[in-house]
Design an enzyme around this catalytic site. Sequence first.
Site, short mmCIF file in Angstrom:
data_model
loop_
_atom_site.label_atom_id
_atom_site.label_comp_id
_atom_site.label_asym_id
_atom_site.label_seq_id
_atom_site.Cartn_x
_atom_site.Cartn_y
_atom_site.Cartn_z
N ASP A 77 0.80 -1.23 0.00
CA ASP A 77 0.00 0.00 0.00
C ASP A 77 0.83 1.28 0.00
OD1 ASP A 77 0.80 0.42 2.74
OD2 ASP A 77 -0.85 -0.85 3.40
N GLU A 88 1.57 -6.22 6.40
CA GLU A 88 2.97 -5.81 6.52
C GLU A 88 3.85 -6.94 5.99
OE1 GLU A 88 3.90 -2.86 7.44
OE2 GLU A 88 1.89 -2.17 7.98
N ASP A 146 -5.44 -1.14 3.48
CA ASP A 146 -4.31 -1.45 4.36
C ASP A 146 -3.86 -2.86 4.03
OD1 ASP A 146 -2.43 -1.16 6.29
OD2 ASP A 146 -3.79 -1.16 8.01
N ARG A 188 0.78 6.91 -0.14
CA ARG A 188 0.02 5.89 0.60
C ARG A 188 -1.30 5.69 -0.11
NH1 ARG A 188 -2.56 2.49 3.10
NH2 ARG A 188 -2.27 1.93 5.30
N ARG A 232 3.43 11.20 4.07
CA ARG A 232 3.07 10.54 2.81
C ARG A 232 1.84 11.21 2.21
NH1 ARG A 232 2.68 4.55 5.27
NH2 ARG A 232 1.20 5.76 6.51
#
Length: 334
Positions: free
Chosen positions: A154, A232, A229, A224, A266
Amino acid sequence: MGNALRFLYKNCSQPTTTESQSLGPHGVSAQNVGVSALAHDILHFEVTSQVPEGLSKHVVSSKKAQSNWYKKLLQAWKQAKPPPRTPEETARLVIETLKRHQKADVEGLLAFYGLPLPHTLVELSTGAPSTLPNGVKYELHTLPVDVKAVADGDTITVYVSTTDPRESSSVPKEVQLAAIQRSKARAERNYPKADALHKKITDQNYRVINIQNEEILAKKYRIRLRGIDAPESAMPYGKQAKEELANLVQGKCVRILVYEQDRYGRYVGDVYCNDIFAQEVMLKKGLAWHYTAYDRRTELANWEKEARAKRVGLWASKNPEEPWEWRKDQREGR
């Protein structure tokens, strides 16, 4: 055209030791057989007007009809900027180019090259908005995106040329001067001085980028993707999410509709690549959550719901962990 196809085929057809154990029918790895093999055969057709041997076993039409397909594919490949790099991009080019031909022929051609069949591709909305949606502050049109600039599923780093009207009036004078001095230092082969000057430029959030032997002064933006989302990198499906976004944007100029700047500096925006909405791809492939804490768009919720129902991507797991909860646990040392 021929050189571009030769370059693509050469780079795709050098298998690693592990890949060599699973080579496809054209002598390249299963991962890239479709793109490399089709590039090879289009090049061969351009030179000889011959279609590949064995194709007739996969399709129902005559050799004459097959020649017609390759003429169309050759033209489509020439017009594609940049040409397709992934099996999915290549399959979409074939499907779009041959959309008026028999379904059995299109699917047979795709199967011959080991490319994704139509029913396996994610159905995407058509086109980017022709007018700016409410809330958009401005839009960015970037230089080609470097694959290394994709941080995760993302977040990407992009560069916008300072010749862009929106950028040209705001370039700091010290950056302009350093760019001129750097060019002169390089012409004099004083590379230590040139490197020192480039550091001054990068310290100001700019960079000199070489594109097709032309040096372009560009402004750096960390982006972003708004409303999603992604996992990670250390989470399940984090690597897949990053690879999917990289495949989508690498080597392409993207359009970004910027809404705001977040607390990390961002720029939060909607990302479009060749009229494909990046957030839609990530959600429909099950490689991101709809980030409802910051975005309430119904279409994003529906795309996540669709992926959940199909149990694709991270939704193949019964209880995938939300990345915002994972980050919270990391901060609290759990």
